[in-house]
Motif scaffolding. Structure first.
Motif, PDB file in Angstrom:
ATOM      1  N   PRO A  24       0.836  -1.207   0.000  1.00 22.77           N
ATOM      2  CA  PRO A  24       0.000   0.000   0.000  1.00 22.77           C
ATOM      3  C   PRO A  24       0.872   1.259   0.000  1.00 22.77           C
ATOM      4  CG  PRO A  24      -0.737  -1.551   1.677  1.00 22.77           C
ATOM      5  CD  PRO A  24       0.536  -2.095   1.117  1.00 22.77           C
ATOM      6  N   VAL A  25       0.421   2.260  -0.728  1.00 23.53           N
ATOM      7  CA  VAL A  25       1.205   3.480  -0.913  1.00 23.53           C
ATOM      8  C   VAL A  25       0.609   4.613  -0.082  1.00 23.53           C
ATOM      9  CG1 VAL A  25       2.005   5.148  -2.628  1.00 23.53           C
ATOM     10  CG2 VAL A  25       1.851   2.750  -3.231  1.00 23.53           C
ATOM     11  N   LEU A  26       1.484   5.380   0.574  1.00 28.28           N
ATOM     12  CA  LEU A  26       1.044   6.560   1.327  1.00 28.28           C
ATOM     13  C   LEU A  26       0.558   7.622   0.349  1.00 28.28           C
ATOM     14  CD1 LEU A  26       3.976   6.996   3.875  1.00 28.28           C
ATOM     15  CD2 LEU A  26       1.761   5.967   4.282  1.00 28.28           C
ATOM     16  N   ASP A  56      -1.552  -2.868  13.478  1.00 28.02           N
ATOM     17  CA  ASP A  56      -0.820  -4.005  12.950  1.00 28.02           C
ATOM     18  C   ASP A  56      -1.104  -4.212  11.473  1.00 28.02           C
ATOM     19  OD1 ASP A  56       0.399  -4.594  15.359  1.00 28.02           O
ATOM     20  OD2 ASP A  56      -1.259  -5.861  16.029  1.00 28.02           O
ATOM     21  N   GLY A  57      -1.479  -3.147  10.787  1.00 25.15           N
ATOM     22  CA  GLY A  57      -1.762  -3.247   9.360  1.00 25.15           C
ATOM     23  C   GLY A  57      -0.494  -3.501   8.572  1.00 25.15           C
ATOM     24  N   PRO A  58      -0.629  -3.676   7.266  1.00 22.04           N
ATOM     25  CA  PRO A  58       0.555  -3.948   6.447  1.00 22.04           C
ATOM     26  C   PRO A  58       1.482  -2.733   6.384  1.00 22.04           C
ATOM     27  CG  PRO A  58      -1.344  -3.537   5.056  1.00 22.04           C
ATOM     28  CD  PRO A  58      -1.843  -3.594   6.475  1.00 22.04           C
ATOM     29  N   ALA A  59       2.739  -2.988   6.071  1.00 21.01           N
ATOM     30  CA  ALA A  59       3.693  -1.900   5.876  1.00 21.01           C
ATOM     31  C   ALA A  59       3.234  -1.060   4.690  1.00 21.01           C
ATOM     32  CB  ALA A  59       5.080  -2.466   5.617  1.00 21.01           C
ATOM     33  N   ARG A  60       3.388   0.253   4.820  1.00 20.55           N
ATOM     34  CA  ARG A  60       3.027   1.164   3.724  1.00 20.55           C
ATOM     35  C   ARG A  60       4.275   1.912   3.285  1.00 20.55           C
ATOM     36  NH1 ARG A  60      -1.980   4.548   5.964  1.00 20.55           N
ATOM     37  NH2 ARG A  60      -0.287   5.282   7.278  1.00 20.55           N
ATOM     38  N   ILE A  61       4.278   2.374   2.048  1.00 20.82           N
ATOM     39  CA  ILE A  61       5.456   3.028   1.489  1.00 20.82           C
ATOM     40  C   ILE A  61       5.054   4.293   0.759  1.00 20.82           C
ATOM     41  CG2 ILE A  61       5.386   1.671  -0.625  1.00 20.82           C
ATOM     42  CD1 ILE A  61       8.679   2.284   0.946  1.00 20.82           C
ATOM     43  N   GLY A  62       5.912   5.290   0.807  1.00 25.01           N
ATOM     44  CA  GLY A  62       5.702   6.533   0.081  1.00 25.01           C
ATOM     45  C   GLY A  62       6.992   6.936  -0.624  1.00 25.01           C
ATOM     46  N   PHE A  63       6.863   7.753  -1.650  1.00 26.76           N
ATOM     47  CA  PHE A  63       8.013   8.164  -2.441  1.00 26.76           C
ATOM     48  C   PHE A  63       7.916   9.654  -2.679  1.00 26.76           C
ATOM     49  CE2 PHE A  63       6.482   4.009  -3.648  1.00 26.76           C
ATOM     50  CZ  PHE A  63       7.595   3.225  -3.404  1.00 26.76           C
ATOM     51  N   ARG A  87       9.390  -2.369  -4.178  1.00 29.10           N
ATOM     52  CA  ARG A  87       8.586  -3.520  -4.561  1.00 29.10           C
ATOM     53  C   ARG A  87       9.358  -4.820  -4.374  1.00 29.10           C
ATOM     54  NH1 ARG A  87       7.720  -6.977  -8.694  1.00 29.10           N
ATOM     55  NH2 ARG A  87       9.416  -6.117  -9.926  1.00 29.10           N
ATOM     56  N   LEU A  88      10.642  -4.794  -4.726  1.00 32.32           N
ATOM     57  CA  LEU A  88      11.455  -5.994  -4.625  1.00 32.32           C
ATOM     58  C   LEU A  88      11.898  -6.298  -3.191  1.00 32.32           C
ATOM     59  CD1 LEU A  88      13.692  -5.560  -7.800  1.00 32.32           C
ATOM     60  CD2 LEU A  88      11.782  -7.141  -7.479  1.00 32.32           C
ATOM     61  N   GLY A  89      12.087  -5.265  -2.374  1.00 32.32           N
ATOM     62  CA  GLY A  89      12.670  -5.494  -1.061  1.00 32.32           C
ATOM     63  C   GLY A  89      11.756  -5.383   0.130  1.00 32.32           C
ATOM     64  N   LEU A  90      10.653  -4.665   0.003  1.00 33.59           N
ATOM     65  CA  LEU A  90       9.829  -4.409   1.182  1.00 33.59           C
ATOM     66  C   LEU A  90       9.122  -5.657   1.690  1.00 33.59           C
ATOM     67  CD1 LEU A  90       9.169  -2.038   3.011  1.00 33.59           C
ATOM     68  CD2 LEU A  90       7.093  -1.697   1.721  1.00 33.59           C
ATOM     69  N   GLY A  91       8.795  -6.578   0.816  1.00 26.17           N
ATOM     70  CA  GLY A  91       8.123  -7.801   1.254  1.00 26.17           C
ATOM     71  C   GLY A  91       8.946  -8.581   2.260  1.00 26.17           C
ATOM     72  N   ASP A  92      10.258  -8.633   2.069  1.00 29.60           N
ATOM     73  CA  ASP A  92      11.135  -9.381   2.964  1.00 29.60           C
ATOM     74  C   ASP A  92      11.624  -8.546   4.139  1.00 29.60           C
ATOM     75  OD1 ASP A  92      10.957 -11.570   1.264  1.00 29.60           O
ATOM     76  OD2 ASP A  92      12.694 -10.928   0.088  1.00 29.60           O
ATOM     77  N   LEU A  93      11.831  -7.247   3.922  1.00 27.83           N
ATOM     78  CA  LEU A  93      12.488  -6.416   4.931  1.00 27.83           C
ATOM     79  C   LEU A  93      11.528  -5.551   5.737  1.00 27.83           C
ATOM     80  CD1 LEU A  93      15.414  -5.284   2.616  1.00 27.83           C
ATOM     81  CD2 LEU A  93      15.478  -7.067   4.356  1.00 27.83           C
ATOM     82  N   GLY A  94      10.346  -5.260   5.195  1.00 28.48           N
ATOM     83  CA  GLY A  94       9.396  -4.394   5.882  1.00 28.48           C
ATOM     84  C   GLY A  94       8.702  -5.114   7.024  1.00 28.48           C
ATOM     85  N   GLN A  95       8.268  -4.344   8.002  1.00 34.63           N
ATOM     86  CA  GLN A  95       7.555  -4.904   9.141  1.00 34.63           C
ATOM     87  C   GLN A  95       6.142  -4.331   9.183  1.00 34.63           C
ATOM     88  OE1 GLN A  95       9.725  -4.414  12.771  1.00 34.63           O
ATOM     89  NE2 GLN A  95      11.559  -5.422  11.978  1.00 34.63           N
ATOM     90  N   ALA A  96       5.193  -5.173   9.583  1.00 34.97           N
ATOM     91  CA  ALA A  96       3.800  -4.734   9.687  1.00 34.97           C
ATOM     92  C   ALA A  96       3.699  -3.594  10.697  1.00 34.97           C
ATOM     93  CB  ALA A  96       2.917  -5.904  10.114  1.00 34.97           C
ATOM     94  N   GLY A  97       2.809  -2.656  10.412  1.00 33.58           N
ATOM     95  CA  GLY A  97       2.596  -1.539  11.315  1.00 33.58           C
ATOM     96  C   GLY A  97       3.596  -0.411  11.153  1.00 33.58           C
TER      97      GLY A  97
END
Length: 130
Positions: A24-26, A56-63, A87-97
């Motif tokens: 999800p994008v900010l 505890d929602g999914p990690a979100r990202i903004g650019f 997109r390539l790295g957040l699935g493995d490295l990002g944390q929920a919330g």
């Protein structure tokens, strides 16, 4: 140049797998400002800002890329590169919330090799969550 295949012959890319999913994008300014007040980690290719939310929602990202990057073409190119790194790295490295914001750096975000940007992202995430 060979002729293009008929559209019925083209196999669609599997966008349902985790490898192609974008988190999800900010979109709200308040979320960007909150991330700017929280943790930050500078890397050669970009600046990573991160904040823990109260859910505890999914990690979100903004650019974001300022006009210091260059004209609209250069800013869009920098954001495309940052989106692909996330997109390539957040699935493995990002944390929920957590909310993350990637801020492009002049010349570095566009000119840095993509593999180095991915390494920067992994190191920045490790430092943020250490």
């Amino acid at each position: 140049m060979p002729p293009l295949p008929h559209p019925a012959e083209v196999q669609p890319r599997d966008v349902g797998t985790a490898a192609f999913r974008m988190p999800p994008v900010l979109q709200k300014r308040a979320d960007f400002l909150a991330a700017a007040r929280a943790r930050r980690q500078g890397m050669p290719g970009f600046l990573l800002q991160a904040r823990r939310r109260d859910d505890d929602g999914p990690a979100r990202i903004g650019f974001t890329c300022s006009k210091k990057i260059g004209n609209a073409v250069a800013r869009n190119r920098a954001k495309r590169r940052l989106r692909e790194v996330a997109r390539l790295g957040l699935g493995d490295l990002g944390q929920a919330g957590w909310d993350y914001v990637l801020v492009g750096r002049p010349e570095a975000t566009i000119g840095r090799p993509f593999a180095d940007l991915q390494g920067d992202f992994a190191r920045a995430m490790a430092k943020i969550h250490a």
